[in-house]
Each structure stands twice: as C-alpha cells, then as structure tokens.
Design a protein around this motif. Sequence first.
Motif, PDB file in Angstrom:
ATOM      1  N   HIS A 168       0.841  -1.218   0.000  1.00  0.00           N
ATOM      2  CA  HIS A 168       0.000   0.000   0.000  1.00  0.00           C
ATOM      3  C   HIS A 168       0.862   1.250   0.000  1.00  0.00           C
ATOM      4  N   ASP A 169       1.877   1.304   0.877  1.00  0.00           N
ATOM      5  CA  ASP A 169       2.732   2.488   0.948  1.00  0.00           C
ATOM      6  C   ASP A 169       3.549   2.666  -0.325  1.00  0.00           C
ATOM      7  N   LEU A 170       3.971   1.576  -0.926  1.00  0.00           N
ATOM      8  CA  LEU A 170       4.694   1.688  -2.193  1.00  0.00           C
ATOM      9  C   LEU A 170       3.811   2.334  -3.260  1.00  0.00           C
ATOM     10  N   LYS A 171       2.581   1.833  -3.365  1.00  0.00           N
ATOM     11  CA  LYS A 171       1.675   2.370  -4.375  1.00  0.00           C
ATOM     12  C   LYS A 171       1.317   3.826  -4.098  1.00  0.00           C
ATOM     13  N   LYS A 172       1.256   4.165  -2.834  1.00  0.00           N
ATOM     14  CA  LYS A 172       0.856   5.519  -2.456  1.00  0.00           C
ATOM     15  C   LYS A 172       1.998   6.521  -2.610  1.00  0.00           C
TER      16      LYS A 172
ATOM     17  N   THR B  21       2.316  -0.732 -11.789  1.00  0.00           N
ATOM     18  CA  THR B  21       2.040  -2.110 -11.372  1.00  0.00           C
ATOM     19  C   THR B  21       3.216  -2.644 -10.573  1.00  0.00           C
ATOM     20  N   LEU B  22       2.979  -3.717  -9.835  1.00  0.00           N
ATOM     21  CA  LEU B  22       4.054  -4.331  -9.054  1.00  0.00           C
ATOM     22  C   LEU B  22       5.145  -4.874  -9.977  1.00  0.00           C
ATOM     23  N   SER B  23       4.741  -5.411 -11.116  1.00  0.00           N
ATOM     24  CA  SER B  23       5.714  -5.934 -12.070  1.00  0.00           C
ATOM     25  C   SER B  23       6.617  -4.823 -12.598  1.00  0.00           C
ATOM     26  N   ASN B  24       6.022  -3.691 -12.935  1.00  0.00           N
ATOM     27  CA  ASN B  24       6.799  -2.546 -13.404  1.00  0.00           C
ATOM     28  C   ASN B  24       7.731  -2.039 -12.311  1.00  0.00           C
ATOM     29  N   PHE B  25       7.264  -2.046 -11.059  1.00  0.00           N
ATOM     30  CA  PHE B  25       8.100  -1.604  -9.944  1.00  0.00           C
ATOM     31  C   PHE B  25       9.327  -2.500  -9.819  1.00  0.00           C
TER      32      PHE B  25
ATOM     33  N   ILE C  71       0.860 -12.582 -10.184  1.00  0.00           N
ATOM     34  CA  ILE C  71       1.153 -13.495 -11.294  1.00  0.00           C
ATOM     35  C   ILE C  71       2.008 -12.793 -12.345  1.00  0.00           C
ATOM     36  N   GLU C  72       1.760 -11.502 -12.560  1.00  0.00           N
ATOM     37  CA  GLU C  72       2.553 -10.752 -13.532  1.00  0.00           C
ATOM     38  C   GLU C  72       4.019 -10.663 -13.124  1.00  0.00           C
ATOM     39  N   VAL C  73       4.277 -10.489 -11.820  1.00  0.00           N
ATOM     40  CA  VAL C  73       5.666 -10.449 -11.352  1.00  0.00           C
ATOM     41  C   VAL C  73       6.369 -11.764 -11.694  1.00  0.00           C
ATOM     42  N   MET C  74       5.624 -12.879 -11.628  1.00  0.00           N
ATOM     43  CA  MET C  74       6.199 -14.195 -11.927  1.00  0.00           C
ATOM     44  C   MET C  74       6.252 -14.487 -13.426  1.00  0.00           C
ATOM     45  N   GLY C  75       5.796 -13.554 -14.257  1.00  0.00           N
ATOM     46  CA  GLY C  75       5.856 -13.756 -15.695  1.00  0.00           C
ATOM     47  C   GLY C  75       4.627 -14.380 -16.298  1.00  0.00           C
ATOM     48  N   GLY C  76       3.493 -14.362 -15.592  1.00  0.00           N
ATOM     49  CA  GLY C  76       2.261 -14.949 -16.107  1.00  0.00           C
ATOM     50  C   GLY C  76       2.160 -16.430 -15.790  1.00  0.00           C
ATOM     51  N   GLU C  77       1.010 -17.002 -16.118  1.00  0.00           N
ATOM     52  CA  GLU C  77       0.771 -18.417 -15.825  1.00  0.00           C
ATOM     53  C   GLU C  77       1.267 -19.343 -16.929  1.00  0.00           C
ATOM     54  N   GLU C  78       1.322 -18.850 -18.158  1.00  0.00           N
ATOM     55  CA  GLU C  78       1.691 -19.690 -19.292  1.00  0.00           C
ATOM     56  C   GLU C  78       3.174 -19.526 -19.620  1.00  0.00           C
TER      57      GLU C  78
END
Length: 704
Positions: free
Chosen positions: A503-507, A514-518, A601-608
């Motif tokens: 929350h604090d990171l986003k704020k 996004t978390l992935s972009n961060f 899931i995006e941080v991990m590169g997606g499911e596929e």
Amino acid sequence: FNDDFNVWIALKSLHKTTHLREYVIEKLYALEDDDIDFFLSQFTTLLLSWTKAEGTKLERFLVDCCSKSIHCAIKLCWFLQAFAFNSDNHKTKGRCRKLAHDFELAVVNSERPDVSWRKRFGVQQSPSPTSRRSSCSAESSRRSSRASPNANNSKDAAVDPNEHILRVTSMPPHRRKTSAPPSLVPSSSEPNVQAATATTMNDHSSPSSSSSADVHNNILTRSNSSAMSVNVVNVAIEVKDGTDDRQDGDDLHPNDHSRFLRKEKLCSYFTSEMDLIYLLQEISGSLGLLDKPSRNSQLGIWLNHINRCLPQGLYFPNPHKASEPHYGILRIIPEESFCLSSRDKVPFLLHVEIEYSGLVCTSLDISQALSLSSGGDDNLSSLVSNSETLLKGDKTPEKPQPKVPLVNDHSSALPFGEPFAVRKARIRKASSFGSRPKWDLISVIFKGGDDLRQEHMAMQLILLFDSIWKNAKLPLQLRPYSVLVTSESSGIIETVPNAVSIHDLKKNIPGFTTLSNFFERVWGPRGSESFNKAQGNFVESMAGYSLLTYFLQIKDRHNGNILLDSSGKIIHIDFGFIISSSPGGNVNFESAPFKLTKEHIEVMGGEEDSPAFDLFHLLVVRGFLEARKHWDKIALIVEIMIRGSKMPCFTRGKSSIDDLITRFHIEKSDQECIEYVSLLIEESADNWRTTQYDNYQRVTNGIL
C-alpha cells in the motif's frame, strides 16, 4: 519413550493423558531451555486448565524454571495477567494471582517458595492465595483502576476485591526512598492513577465491537488485602530466634551480605522491568487523547523523561530463543521514535540503543549488571508513583542529537526508506554510547489496546512451518518476527527492517503503475541477474505465505498487511483474523484459499510458459506435502490454546480445530494431494472475491 523423549511428546502426553503426567513432568527437567521457553504459553494454559491438585507437579516445575531465570518469570507473569483478565472464573483469577506471586518470589529468592522455604527462614505463613500480594510488587504500590461508566453493572462489582488478579505489569512495583530494605507491606491509602487506553497498530479492518473503555475496565484494579509480612531482601538471612533487627545489611556475615545484595539486585531488576512496560502502556494510552499532529513531539518528551530515570541493564525479553544473547538498554532514542498510522489506536515505533552483556537471556546474572540511573531521586518507580509527572510534566524536549547526513549509494534503497545498516551507522556515530564495542541498535513496536496472545500463537505456528520447510531443505521463505505479550492489552513486536507495505509503495512511489513494473524499475530489466534474484525471492516467499494463509485461514489480507522488502520477498503481518475468524463479523468474504492476484502473477511472468510460475506451483505442492507430515504438531499448539480461551480465532470452538486438521487432507495419497493443491492454485489465481476485497479496502479505508 526414554530415548526419544522431546518437548512434543511431553506436550501431547500432558494434553491427552492423565496417568503419565507426573512422569512426563519429571522428564521436562532434561529438556533444553529454548524448548521450554518457546512453549511457555502452552504450559501455562495446561496448568490453568487443570485443578490445583492436578497441576501441583507442573506448577512446581515452572517455579523451578523461574528460580533459574528472570526471563522465564517475567514472561510467565505477563501470560498469567493476560489469561486472568479474560477469564470469567474468579477462582482462576485468584489462582493466576497466586502463581504470579510464587513465580516472582522464586526468581527473587532463586528457589522454590514452598513450606520448607518458609520454615527454613522463620517466615510466618502468609495469607491465603487470593489475598496475597506479590513480593516485589507489593511495595508501596499506587495503582487503581480507571473509573468505568459501567462499573456498577460490571460482573466484578459485587466480587470481593481480593479475588482480582494482581496486575503485575499494570501495577508495577516501586521502592521506598528509605535506607531500610523494601518492605512488603503496602500503603493503606493510595491515590488513583488513571489507566491509559491503548490501541492496535493496524485498524484498516472492521473495529472490534468492544470499546477501549470496556477493554480497560478494571485493568488497574488492585487488591485491598494485606501483603505477606515478609521482607524480600532479608528472607535469605537465617534467623535463629525468629527476630532480626539488622538494617540495610549492616553487621551481616559476609556470605549473608553477599546474598542480601544479590536478592536486592534481583528484586530491583524484576521491579524495573515491570515499571518500564507500565510506563510505555501509560504513554500509549495518553497519546490516544492527543490530536495526531502533536503526538510525535509529545512522545519524544515522555521518552526523555524515561531516559533520565532508566537503569542500564534492562531489556525487552522478546528474542525467538531464550538462549540468545542478553542485552541492556542504554537509551530509547526520542528523535528516532514515532507514532504509527492508525485509525483510533496509537502504537509507536522505538529505536533503542543497546549493549550486549555477554550473558544469555536465561541467566540469573543478568540482574547483576543493573546500573541505576544517575538522576538522583528520579527513577522508574518514582515516575510510576507519579505518572502525572511523566504525562503532564516538562514540555521542553531535550535538544536532539545531530544526525550524520545520509549518503545512499543503493539505487534500490529509496523505495524502502533508509537502510537499517545505514541508520545504525548514523546513530552510532552521533551517540555518546557509540564507542562501546558491544553497542547495537534495535527497533520494536509497542502496541497497546489489544491482547496479543493470538498474534503470539500465530508467530509460534509461523516459526514451526518455517522450521519444517527448512529441515526438509525446501526453499519456501517466511519471515517470523517476535511478539512479546506484556499484559492483556499490550505487547512488543519486533520490526521488519528494510520493508514497506505494498500500500505504501503504491501511495508514495512517484509513477507507480504495477508491481511488475516496480520490480523492473528497482531491480533492472527482466532476465537480468538482479531481477532474477528478486523474482526468485518473491516466488519463494509467495509460496510460503500462500500455504500459511491456506492452512491457518489468515484473513484481512489487504495490501496494508503485506510487506515487500528490499530483496523482493513478500512478508505478511498482522494476524488478527486467523483459524475461524474474519473481518465484518466472520462473513468470510475472502473465501479464496490464499491471495494470488493478477499483479502477483505478472511479477512471476504470467501463468503460461513461465519458469517462475512453474517454480511457484512446484514449491506450493512440495510445501503442502511436507507440512502435512507434521499436521499433529501444528494442531497440538492450537488445540492446547483453545482451553479456556476467549481469543477471537476460537469463536467456533472445537470445530475450529477439526477444520484445521481437515485442511491437511491426511486421508489422501500424495498424488491426490498434488491434484488438490493444483486446484487450490487455480481457484486462488485472480479470484474475483480477492479483487473485490481489495476494492472494498480502497474505497472504505484508502488502502491501495
């Protein structure tokens, strides 16, 4: 089980059987101090769930533990206070009071306070357990309860005041300003001191239905009974004719004088520990009465009062293991301490300069390092006696010590604040204590207004899961932190350095999308060595906390309760809703097995076609299979604590335990479990109820 005896066998036998109790308790003496210390809350709960006759042997064992360890005695007294406050049984309250008295007496005298002890030192039989005050704590205590508007309707209103539990922390002892050894006879008339209302650190979820006034009704209630007519410092001096008019240790045999001074140190140490925690409780409650802008400055003023009176050598007994090194507090740093964001409660973070003593926490010798403050008549007990001096006194804070300019060469450090190592170096350079070779810095959160026994139990379980996976060489990462219960409404929590809530990171991070972009902004592009390392930490910690969330049914998993640290690891905090409780009156809106959002899931590169997500899947499966081998240990901790407990996680009673055991699916084959875990991951991935709960928290509490 002679050769294989361990603490787990002991707990199971004591919990499940009756005919082996005496034999098992005798074998407890052979166990390590760390094992006993880890399960003090379970041993205390077992003892109080048995009758007095059934618990004689276990009580004797715990008294013996206290006679060898101040660390053990302090923690037991705090557990007893919390247990008694939440018990409706007045006999249990009285029994808790007697136990607290005996545990304290044991540590001060370094031996068991039984009948033979009384005869040996010519001490008359003390009053009945329900009217007896604690030895050190009875000295000129000036505590009374906060007047409650519902006092006349309270269940305790018609109860003999002698039935009330001795508030070992809420009524800390303080020494008389005389040259004679401290008497155990309390003053007959003592003025009231208002109790502090205190609160919890994270209030983003629905508040409790009970008000802080209700929580603190009778918190400082004291007994009006007479104390033991025993002088704690003189009890070790043999009295041949039953009388002794020696004062202050004069004309004593050298051996007697040495014992006299040792007992005085033990009593002073125990007393000062209780005084310090009481003052922090008072501060927490008083901060809640102030407007938010003035809280930090006032906190600094009050901490300066404590520092002027603080004996060097005290510590917070909150390490994970009793065998860890003992330290003495040198100074609480006012300019580095501050109140935390909270809706209606005021926890505060403390940075504390310490010095290691070279002893372990369980050593009785830690009391001998106590060095009284140089403040003349000012000491912790004088502040406790006149807490208005602390809370309404000098409004001029001490001049802050100069800070060393922060030089930050780490590109990833800014989002997570000042790195703790850099902060430590800065503070050490500016400190008058910094030249000491055993100097160090710790930070803790003092949290008031909540019973932290549930949080403490949750941390026991997290430590157990962590050890299970480490022993199996599985790279699932958890970050246990210590939780110390200091009363029924307060505690001390270890901080997690170099970590910030999502929350604090986003704020606070400019341009956060996004978390992935961060991750890419902080640790470099995907495929780089630094990114892969951070992503690996993220995957391993996500796997660990996903299983923990599933097994323990941890709820209220919004982004204010999930941290990200400077290495990429996820860390969950605040376990106010576990086992069978959830926010909003147990509506169980968070019905997904665990939190696995699209962002994760995006941080991990997606499911596929994602090696990182495949690793996450594998670790969750392997962690599940390993944890279920130890389901009985996990269930045992919880099952013991449900005895006579009013912790909110046990609102469904025994079915809470049954449901916990069911989640391990011990009847399934390994292959069936693998398929089942795959379904858990599939159900959790981007679950719509998880998404809606985050949306609800964003709209109602502003949590991003």
